[in-house]
Motif scaffolding. Structure first.
Motif, PDB file in Angstrom:
ATOM      1  N   MET A 127      -6.137  18.969   2.411  1.00 25.02           N
ATOM      2  CA  MET A 127      -6.724  19.663   1.261  1.00 25.02           C
ATOM      3  C   MET A 127      -5.798  20.780   0.801  1.00 25.02           C
ATOM      4  O   MET A 127      -5.245  21.518   1.610  1.00 25.02           O
ATOM      5  CB  MET A 127      -8.084  20.268   1.647  1.00 25.02           C
ATOM      6  CG  MET A 127      -8.785  20.978   0.491  1.00 25.02           C
ATOM      7  SD  MET A 127     -10.359  21.749   0.960  1.00 25.02           S
ATOM      8  CE  MET A 127      -9.785  23.140   1.923  1.00 25.02           C
TER       9      MET A 127
ATOM     10  N   ARG B 186      -5.470  25.565  -4.311  1.00 28.11           N
ATOM     11  CA  ARG B 186      -6.045  24.996  -5.530  1.00 28.11           C
ATOM     12  C   ARG B 186      -7.567  24.964  -5.458  1.00 28.11           C
ATOM     13  O   ARG B 186      -8.247  25.243  -6.455  1.00 28.11           O
ATOM     14  CB  ARG B 186      -5.489  23.578  -5.741  1.00 28.11           C
ATOM     15  CG  ARG B 186      -5.912  22.936  -7.056  1.00 28.11           C
ATOM     16  CD  ARG B 186      -5.477  23.775  -8.240  1.00 28.11           C
ATOM     17  NE  ARG B 186      -5.772  23.113  -9.512  1.00 28.11           N
ATOM     18  CZ  ARG B 186      -5.798  23.723 -10.679  1.00 28.11           C
ATOM     19  NH1 ARG B 186      -5.562  25.029 -10.752  1.00 28.11           N
ATOM     20  NH2 ARG B 186      -6.065  23.049 -11.790  1.00 28.11           N
ATOM     21  N   HIS B 187      -8.113  24.655  -4.300  1.00 26.45           N
ATOM     22  CA  HIS B 187      -9.567  24.642  -4.144  1.00 26.45           C
ATOM     23  C   HIS B 187     -10.148  26.055  -4.267  1.00 26.45           C
ATOM     24  O   HIS B 187     -11.230  26.249  -4.836  1.00 26.45           O
ATOM     25  CB  HIS B 187      -9.957  24.022  -2.806  1.00 26.45           C
ATOM     26  CG  HIS B 187      -9.842  22.522  -2.794  1.00 26.45           C
ATOM     27  ND1 HIS B 187      -8.651  21.863  -2.897  1.00 26.45           N
ATOM     28  CD2 HIS B 187     -10.807  21.548  -2.710  1.00 26.45           C
ATOM     29  CE1 HIS B 187      -8.856  20.548  -2.864  1.00 26.45           C
ATOM     30  NE2 HIS B 187     -10.160  20.334  -2.753  1.00 26.45           N
TER      31      HIS B 187
ATOM     32  N   CYS C 254     -10.424  27.035  -7.859  1.00 22.67           N
ATOM     33  CA  CYS C 254     -11.624  26.460  -8.474  1.00 22.67           C
ATOM     34  C   CYS C 254     -12.858  27.279  -8.118  1.00 22.67           C
ATOM     35  O   CYS C 254     -13.715  27.562  -8.972  1.00 22.67           O
ATOM     36  CB  CYS C 254     -11.801  25.015  -8.015  1.00 22.67           C
ATOM     37  SG  CYS C 254     -10.493  23.906  -8.607  1.00 22.67           S
TER      38      CYS C 254
ATOM     39  N   ARG D  62     -13.968  19.396  -6.141  1.00 22.11           N
ATOM     40  CA  ARG D  62     -13.174  20.311  -5.313  1.00 22.11           C
ATOM     41  C   ARG D  62     -14.044  21.411  -4.711  1.00 22.11           C
ATOM     42  O   ARG D  62     -13.839  21.801  -3.567  1.00 22.11           O
ATOM     43  CB  ARG D  62     -12.035  20.915  -6.149  1.00 22.11           C
ATOM     44  CG  ARG D  62     -10.946  19.907  -6.447  1.00 22.11           C
ATOM     45  CD  ARG D  62      -9.775  20.525  -7.157  1.00 22.11           C
ATOM     46  NE  ARG D  62      -8.715  19.545  -7.361  1.00 22.11           N
ATOM     47  CZ  ARG D  62      -7.573  19.807  -7.974  1.00 22.11           C
ATOM     48  NH1 ARG D  62      -7.356  21.021  -8.469  1.00 22.11           N
ATOM     49  NH2 ARG D  62      -6.657  18.857  -8.110  1.00 22.11           N
ATOM     50  N   VAL D  63     -14.972  21.918  -5.486  1.00 22.59           N
ATOM     51  CA  VAL D  63     -15.878  22.931  -4.938  1.00 22.59           C
ATOM     52  C   VAL D  63     -16.699  22.334  -3.799  1.00 22.59           C
ATOM     53  O   VAL D  63     -16.888  22.960  -2.743  1.00 22.59           O
ATOM     54  CB  VAL D  63     -16.778  23.505  -6.051  1.00 22.59           C
ATOM     55  CG1 VAL D  63     -17.863  24.399  -5.444  1.00 22.59           C
ATOM     56  CG2 VAL D  63     -15.947  24.292  -7.066  1.00 22.59           C
TER      57      VAL D  63
ATOM     58  N   ARG E 152     -15.858  19.823  -1.871  1.00 26.54           N
ATOM     59  CA  ARG E 152     -14.957  19.601  -0.739  1.00 26.54           C
ATOM     60  C   ARG E 152     -14.720  20.908   0.003  1.00 26.54           C
ATOM     61  O   ARG E 152     -14.708  20.943   1.244  1.00 26.54           O
ATOM     62  CB  ARG E 152     -13.624  19.034  -1.262  1.00 26.54           C
ATOM     63  CG  ARG E 152     -12.526  18.936  -0.212  1.00 26.54           C
ATOM     64  CD  ARG E 152     -12.704  17.752   0.711  1.00 26.54           C
ATOM     65  NE  ARG E 152     -11.678  17.722   1.745  1.00 26.54           N
ATOM     66  CZ  ARG E 152     -10.451  17.235   1.589  1.00 26.54           C
ATOM     67  NH1 ARG E 152     -10.088  16.727   0.411  1.00 26.54           N
ATOM     68  NH2 ARG E 152      -9.607  17.227   2.598  1.00 26.54           N
ATOM     69  N   LEU E 153     -14.551  22.005  -0.730  1.00 22.78           N
ATOM     70  CA  LEU E 153     -14.342  23.311  -0.098  1.00 22.78           C
ATOM     71  C   LEU E 153     -15.575  23.713   0.702  1.00 22.78           C
ATOM     72  O   LEU E 153     -15.471  24.251   1.809  1.00 22.78           O
ATOM     73  CB  LEU E 153     -14.013  24.366  -1.171  1.00 22.78           C
ATOM     74  CG  LEU E 153     -13.731  25.788  -0.658  1.00 22.78           C
ATOM     75  CD1 LEU E 153     -12.504  25.799   0.261  1.00 22.78           C
ATOM     76  CD2 LEU E 153     -13.514  26.747  -1.836  1.00 22.78           C
TER      77      LEU E 153
END
Length: 322
Positions: free
Chosen positions: A1, A5-6, A9, A36-37, A39-40
């Protein structure tokens, strides 16, 4: 990941409180932003936002993490800026060298000019001879320097070559001191104070050869480098030394002291300088140092361009204009 970048976001959604506006701000579509949010959130093991069809609200966990996320993003940007400076040659440090015969005003102009152009770059300036500079170039311990010619410049790039006319520094009571211009032959009988031959062998030999051709062969060559030491040798031993006007005698304008400086008849002696740096090291900091040093030297008395009419040919121990 891609954590950075995450985090970008996450911060954008937190500050906009809206996925659509955050996506527009980041220049991306909304679905990838939402992914992405999410995934974070899975990676961190906490829920960052409460989502409804009408609004997005940051959670308590998200609020606690927001400042750290902003700090990490700021550090990442600082890292990128440092990388850009390194790519452009502004790594934060420039290792430069000047010989000992640079006038104080010239040195001050170089330092002030470089500080104005590159306030965020540390200029590590050394006072070393040409021979030492060449050795440091070879060992990659020097980025740029002002060298004396003739010398072996293999593997180096050079700025403009400047010629600094030399006069003679001699005791005030010496007969030659009464002359407006001193022929080299008029120095017969005086010992000569010079730098050590190891500091610039080809230049040392060239100066003595020119003296001999013009009728002056010193009874002895004494070695000195520091200004006070050289002046003491001249005064005590009735010796002479060659020097540009701008570094000869601070008290010259007041007419004080035991020594005096006179130009040489016909200007037979000169120092030839140029800024040098390793081939391929053509970044902005090196270019600035080269330009500032050349410009500051040009302002000195008796300084002019010394461009050869023919190519520079390398001989075993030295270089000569042929």
């Amino acid at each position: 990941m891609d954590l950075i970048r995450h985090l970008e976001c996450f911060v954008a959604v937190a500050e906009e409180s809206h996925f659509g506006r955050a996506a527009a701000r980041l220049g991306m579509a909304q679905p990838p932003l939402s992914q992405r949010v999410q995934r974070l959130e899975r990676e961190l093991g906490v829920r960052l936002f409460e989502r409804t069809s009408r609004q997005v609200t940051i959670t308590r966990a998200g609020t606690l993490l927001l400042d750290d996320a902003r700090e990490l993003l700021a550090r990442a940007e600082a890292l990128r800026a440092t990388a850009r400076r390194a790519r452009d040659g502004e790594s934060g440090l420039l290792r430069a060298a000047l010989p000992t015969d640079i006038a104080g005003g010239t040195l001050a102009a170089i330092l002030a000019g470089f500080r104005e152009l590159h306030a965020d770059v540390e200029l590590e300036l050394h006072e070393v001879s040409t021979t030492q500079q060449l050795a440091r170039f070879a060992s990659h311990d020097l980025d740029v320097g002002l060298i004396h010619h003739p010398c072996d410049v293999g593997g180096l790039e050079l700025g403009p070559v400047l010629r600094r006319e030399l006069g003679v520094l001699l005791p005030r009571e010496a007969p030659a001191a009464a002359l407006d211009e001193v022929p080299l032959a008029a120095l017969s009988g005086h010992d000569l104070v010079m730098f050590h031959r190891a500091d610039a062998p080809a230049l040392f030999d060239e100066l003595l050869t020119t003296c001999a051709r013009n009728g002056y062969t010193p009874p002895a060559v004494r070695h000195g480098q520091g200004t006070a030491f050289v002046h003491g040798l001249i005064a005590a031993a009735q010796a002479v030394a060659f020097s540009p006007r701008d570094v000869a005698l601070p008290q010259q304008a007041q007419g004080e002291g035991e020594l005096t400086w006179r130009p040489l008849a016909g200007a037979p002696l000169a120092w030839r300088h140029s800024v040098a740096w390793p081939k391929g090291r053509n970044d902005r900091t090196v270019a600035s140092f080269a330009e500032l040093t050349t410009r500051a030297l040009r302002k000195g008395p008796g300084v002019g361009a010394d461009l050869p009419a023919h190519p520079l040919h390398l001989r075993p121990a030295a270089e000569y204009w042929l």
